[in-house]
Write a protein that holds these residues in place. Structure first.
Motif, mmCIF file in Angstrom:
data_model
loop_
_atom_site.group_PDB
_atom_site.id
_atom_site.type_symbol
_atom_site.label_atom_id
_atom_site.label_comp_id
_atom_site.label_asym_id
_atom_site.label_seq_id
_atom_site.Cartn_x
_atom_site.Cartn_y
_atom_site.Cartn_z
ATOM 1 N N PHE A 1 40.325 -68.997 -108.478
ATOM 2 C CA PHE A 1 40.795 -67.773 -107.827
ATOM 3 C C PHE A 1 41.828 -67.028 -108.672
ATOM 4 C CE2 PHE A 1 39.242 -69.858 -103.839
ATOM 5 C CZ PHE A 1 38.401 -68.827 -103.427
ATOM 6 N N GLY A 2 42.062 -67.490 -109.895
ATOM 7 C CA GLY A 2 42.946 -66.773 -110.818
ATOM 8 C C GLY A 2 44.400 -67.181 -110.764
ATOM 9 N N GLY A 3 44.723 -68.270 -110.071
ATOM 10 C CA GLY A 3 46.111 -68.709 -109.968
ATOM 11 C C GLY A 3 46.460 -69.774 -110.986
ATOM 12 N N ASP A 4 47.670 -70.288 -110.872
ATOM 13 C CA ASP A 4 48.114 -71.389 -111.725
ATOM 14 C C ASP A 4 49.114 -72.233 -110.956
ATOM 15 O OD1 ASP A 4 48.237 -73.010 -113.946
ATOM 16 O OD2 ASP A 4 48.607 -71.364 -115.345
ATOM 17 N N LEU A 5 49.363 -73.438 -111.449
ATOM 18 C CA LEU A 5 50.239 -74.377 -110.752
ATOM 19 C C LEU A 5 51.705 -73.995 -110.866
ATOM 20 C CD1 LEU A 5 48.512 -77.665 -111.937
ATOM 21 C CD2 LEU A 5 48.316 -76.577 -109.690
ATOM 22 N N PHE A 6 52.106 -73.589 -112.086
ATOM 23 C CA PHE A 6 53.504 -73.276 -112.367
ATOM 24 C C PHE A 6 53.563 -72.042 -113.265
ATOM 25 C CE2 PHE A 6 52.919 -77.873 -111.991
ATOM 26 C CZ PHE A 6 53.768 -78.165 -110.926
ATOM 27 N N ASP A 7 54.762 -71.476 -113.399
ATOM 28 C CA ASP A 7 54.899 -70.341 -114.311
ATOM 29 C C ASP A 7 54.812 -70.826 -115.755
ATOM 30 O OD1 ASP A 7 57.361 -71.518 -114.805
ATOM 31 O OD2 ASP A 7 58.551 -69.893 -113.961
ATOM 32 N N LYS A 8 54.832 -69.895 -116.692
ATOM 33 C CA LYS A 8 54.607 -70.216 -118.103
ATOM 34 C C LYS A 8 55.608 -71.224 -118.640
ATOM 35 C CE LYS A 8 54.054 -68.046 -122.637
ATOM 36 N NZ LYS A 8 54.055 -66.754 -123.396
ATOM 37 N N ASP A 9 56.861 -71.113 -118.229
ATOM 38 C CA ASP A 9 57.911 -72.004 -118.723
ATOM 39 C C ASP A 9 58.061 -73.271 -117.887
ATOM 40 O OD1 ASP A 9 58.560 -70.201 -120.776
ATOM 41 O OD2 ASP A 9 59.854 -69.052 -119.426
ATOM 42 N N VAL A 10 57.208 -73.433 -116.883
ATOM 43 C CA VAL A 10 57.237 -74.578 -115.967
ATOM 44 C C VAL A 10 58.641 -74.727 -115.358
ATOM 45 C CG1 VAL A 10 56.453 -76.944 -115.615
ATOM 46 C CG2 VAL A 10 55.611 -75.675 -117.577
ATOM 47 N N THR A 11 59.154 -73.612 -114.856
ATOM 48 C CA THR A 11 60.442 -73.616 -114.167
ATOM 49 C C THR A 11 60.295 -73.298 -112.677
ATOM 50 O OG1 THR A 11 60.793 -71.275 -114.704
ATOM 51 C CG2 THR A 11 61.671 -72.903 -116.250
ATOM 52 N N LYS A 12 59.092 -72.842 -112.294
ATOM 53 C CA LYS A 12 58.880 -72.454 -110.898
ATOM 54 C C LYS A 12 57.435 -72.743 -110.509
ATOM 55 C CE LYS A 12 59.316 -68.571 -107.652
ATOM 56 N NZ LYS A 12 60.104 -69.393 -106.710
ATOM 57 N N ALA A 13 57.262 -73.300 -109.307
ATOM 58 C CA ALA A 13 55.925 -73.561 -108.787
ATOM 59 C C ALA A 13 55.265 -72.255 -108.361
ATOM 60 C CB ALA A 13 55.997 -74.519 -107.607
ATOM 61 N N THR A 14 53.996 -72.090 -108.683
ATOM 62 C CA THR A 14 53.256 -70.884 -108.294
ATOM 63 C C THR A 14 51.968 -71.238 -107.546
ATOM 64 O OG1 THR A 14 52.149 -70.842 -110.453
ATOM 65 C CG2 THR A 14 54.167 -69.542 -110.238
ATOM 66 N N PHE A 15 51.809 -72.515 -107.175
ATOM 67 C CA PHE A 15 50.582 -72.906 -106.476
ATOM 68 C C PHE A 15 50.529 -72.387 -105.054
ATOM 69 C CE2 PHE A 15 53.441 -76.681 -106.261
ATOM 70 C CZ PHE A 15 53.602 -76.806 -104.884
ATOM 71 N N ASN A 16 51.628 -71.777 -104.562
ATOM 72 C CA ASN A 16 51.635 -71.176 -103.232
ATOM 73 C C ASN A 16 51.305 -69.686 -103.275
ATOM 74 O OD1 ASN A 16 54.092 -70.631 -104.537
ATOM 75 N ND2 ASN A 16 55.176 -70.337 -102.595
ATOM 76 N N SER A 17 50.755 -69.228 -104.380
ATOM 77 C CA SER A 17 50.365 -67.833 -104.540
ATOM 78 C C SER A 17 49.195 -67.493 -103.624
ATOM 79 C CB SER A 17 49.944 -67.579 -105.988
ATOM 80 O OG SER A 17 48.814 -68.387 -106.305
ATOM 81 N N GLU A 18 48.768 -66.247 -103.671
ATOM 82 C CA GLU A 18 47.599 -65.831 -102.892
ATOM 83 C C GLU A 18 46.374 -66.657 -103.301
ATOM 84 O OE1 GLU A 18 44.849 -61.837 -102.031
ATOM 85 O OE2 GLU A 18 46.697 -61.686 -103.205
ATOM 86 N N ALA A 19 46.265 -66.931 -104.604
ATOM 87 C CA ALA A 19 45.141 -67.744 -105.085
ATOM 88 C C ALA A 19 45.207 -69.151 -104.503
ATOM 89 C CB ALA A 19 45.161 -67.800 -106.612
ATOM 90 N N GLY A 20 46.417 -69.714 -104.443
ATOM 91 C CA GLY A 20 46.581 -71.045 -103.872
ATOM 92 C C GLY A 20 46.237 -71.074 -102.402
ATOM 93 N N GLN A 21 46.615 -70.024 -101.689
ATOM 94 C CA GLN A 21 46.300 -69.951 -100.265
ATOM 95 C C GLN A 21 44.794 -69.848 -100.040
ATOM 96 O OE1 GLN A 21 48.840 -67.160 -98.028
ATOM 97 N NE2 GLN A 21 50.356 -67.316 -99.667
ATOM 98 N N LYS A 22 44.121 -69.078 -100.886
ATOM 99 C CA LYS A 22 42.660 -68.975 -100.771
ATOM 100 C C LYS A 22 42.008 -70.330 -101.031
ATOM 101 C CE LYS A 22 42.108 -64.103 -102.141
ATOM 102 N NZ LYS A 22 41.553 -63.202 -103.191
ATOM 103 N N ALA A 23 42.517 -71.030 -102.032
ATOM 104 C CA ALA A 23 41.951 -72.328 -102.398
ATOM 105 C C ALA A 23 42.102 -73.331 -101.265
ATOM 106 C CB ALA A 23 42.629 -72.848 -103.664
ATOM 107 N N LEU A 24 43.305 -73.443 -100.725
ATOM 108 C CA LEU A 24 43.541 -74.416 -99.671
ATOM 109 C C LEU A 24 42.850 -74.001 -98.369
ATOM 110 C CD1 LEU A 24 44.736 -77.008 -98.708
ATOM 111 C CD2 LEU A 24 46.968 -75.889 -98.443
#
Length: 437
Positions: free
Chosen positions: A224-247
């Motif tokens: 869905f075009g998302g990712d687990l964390f930001d580029k520097d791995v300082t913040k989780a991004t798996f709760n993005s819109e893509a993550g919500q669609k996936a779950l």
């Protein structure tokens, strides 16, 4: 072949209680060792190379033992001594053993462990050795080699990859009047699940465990075009819109009756083998599952549910160990062993893992010998490998908690992901304080 289960289960426990300290470390921002000795043909005195690994049973242990036996027979001045133990025990035992100069000369680590070991100062840099052996990123699947690096230096040399795939019980499909051609798109997959439901079959059981619910979620997230964390791995991004669609797609399996509400660990693959379900997203390691081999089954690439093709894959890397007083001859001999093993890794596929070396994996002889691996080879073009960052398994484990809470109806999809993303952010901050960088 649940090679990372114990390690990830421990990480999950840490993730639930954010205040728990992280894994033992040599100190904040531990300093890694110097370069591993360049390889070349080892011509020094006879040495014994101790090799720690997590393959403790089944076909992999047998294949590994045979390979080591062949290597030892053809190298009169090198004896490799493989020591098998649980993956979690390797992580737990190495720091103190290395500090005392009693660790292995060589180990194998998962892709998301390399940075942690490097930050702890447990590994030797492998830049010079990789160059001497002739390895570059182009010799392995796209994006894999970089996962063995930390702070600009290479620490891991790829050995194997283990992508997820879609398994199907052909007998169940036939009984439902469906084609045994495995669905490749969201529309085909949904149609198959609806048809199975009309025949009283819950077609794909989803679970809230690492094996394999978390791997399925991560595959869908990337699709869905998302990712687990930001580029520097300082913040989780798996709760993005893509993550919500996936779950949500996984939760809908329960609400639409495609899956039971509560699936036990391994319940999905066991149901597939028992003929209770038709599909299961699972790893390539199941191709060597003797119970599954008794059924009329097939495997295919995971279906494309989102807007792009993507699939989760784990990996294992060779790593040279930074023992106190490490013997340079043993390290050089270990490098010879690594090169020989990669060159002779075709048989490793018989244990349910793909050789990482492109020259071996892309050789038509491999799929001719192991035809069940063909769909997994196809996925290498779009496989996503584990996140590289010190301590990352603890932060990754929060994803499993989110899945469990949503699938069991304890929280909405959004609340489950948001809650665990916040905990992951705390763990990422702890990792930074723990390891520096």
């Amino acid at each position: 072949m649940k090679k990372g289960l114990a390690r990830r289960a421990f990480a999950a426990a840490v993730a639930v209680g954010v205040g728990v300290s992280l894994a033992a470390c040599s100190g904040s921002g531990g300093t890694s060792g110097g370069d591993a000795v360049r390889s070349g043909a080892y011509t020094g005195p006879k040495v014994t190379v101790t090799f720690w690994n997590g393959w403790t049973g089944g076909s992999q242990q047998t294949i590994l033992a045979d390979l080591v036996k062949q290597f030892n027979a053809s190298h009169k001045n090198i004896v490799v001594n493989p020591v098998g133990m649980q993956w979690a025990d390797i992580s737990a035992k190495m720091p103190l053993a290395i500090k005392a100069g009693k660790g292995p000369d060589l180990t194998v680590a998962h892709g998301d462990d390399i940075a942690t070991y490097a930050a702890q100062g447990l590994l030797l840099k492998a830049d010079a050795t990789a160059k001497e052996l002739g390895y570059t990123a182009a010799d392995f699947p796209k994006g894999l080699y970089e996962h063995g690096a930390y702070q600009g230096s290479q620490y891991g040399i790829p050995w194997s990859v283990t992508p997820l795939g879609l398994y199907a019980n052909k007998d169940v499909l036939k009984k439902a009047g469906l084609s045994t051609t495995v669905p490749a798109t969201e529309a085909e997959y949904t149609t198959a699940l609806d048809t199975l439901k009309s025949k009283g079959v819950q077609g794909e059981w989803v679970d809230g465990y690492v094996f394999t619910g978390t791997f399925q979620f991560e595959s869908l997230l990337w699709q869905f075009g998302g990712d687990l964390f930001d580029k520097d791995v300082t913040k989780a991004t798996f709760n993005s819109e893509a993550g919500q669609k996936a779950l949500q797609w996984m939760v809908d399996h329960v609400s639409k009756g495609y899956s039971p509400a509560k699936v036990a660990q391994d319940g999905n693959i066991n149901a597939l083998i028992a003929g209770k379900t038709a599909f299961n997203w699972n790893g390539i390691w199941q191709t060597s599952n003797t119970a599954l081999l008794k059924d009329d089954w097939t495997a295919a690439p995971v279906p494309q549910i989102g807007t792009e093709k993507a699939v989760w894959s784990s990996s294992t890397d060779w790593a040279f160990v930074n023992n106190k007083g490490q013997d340079a001859n043993r390290t050089q001999a270990a490098a010879n062993f690594v090169q020989w093993m990669n060159e002779h890794s075709q048989v490793w596929a018989g244990g349910g893992e793909l050789p990482a070396a492109n020259t071996v994996r892309d050789d038509p002889a491999l799929v001719k010998k192991y035809p069940n691996l063909a769909p997994f080879l196809e996925e290498m073009e779009y496989a996503h490998f584990e996140t590289t960052s010190p301590g990352i398994p603890n932060a990754e484990a929060t994803i499993t908690v989110a899945l469990n809470n949503a699938l069991l109806g304890k929280q909405s999809v959004k609340d489950a992901l948001d809650t665990q993303a916040a905990k992951a952010d705390q763990l990422l901050q702890q990792n930074k304080q723990q390891y520096g960088g």
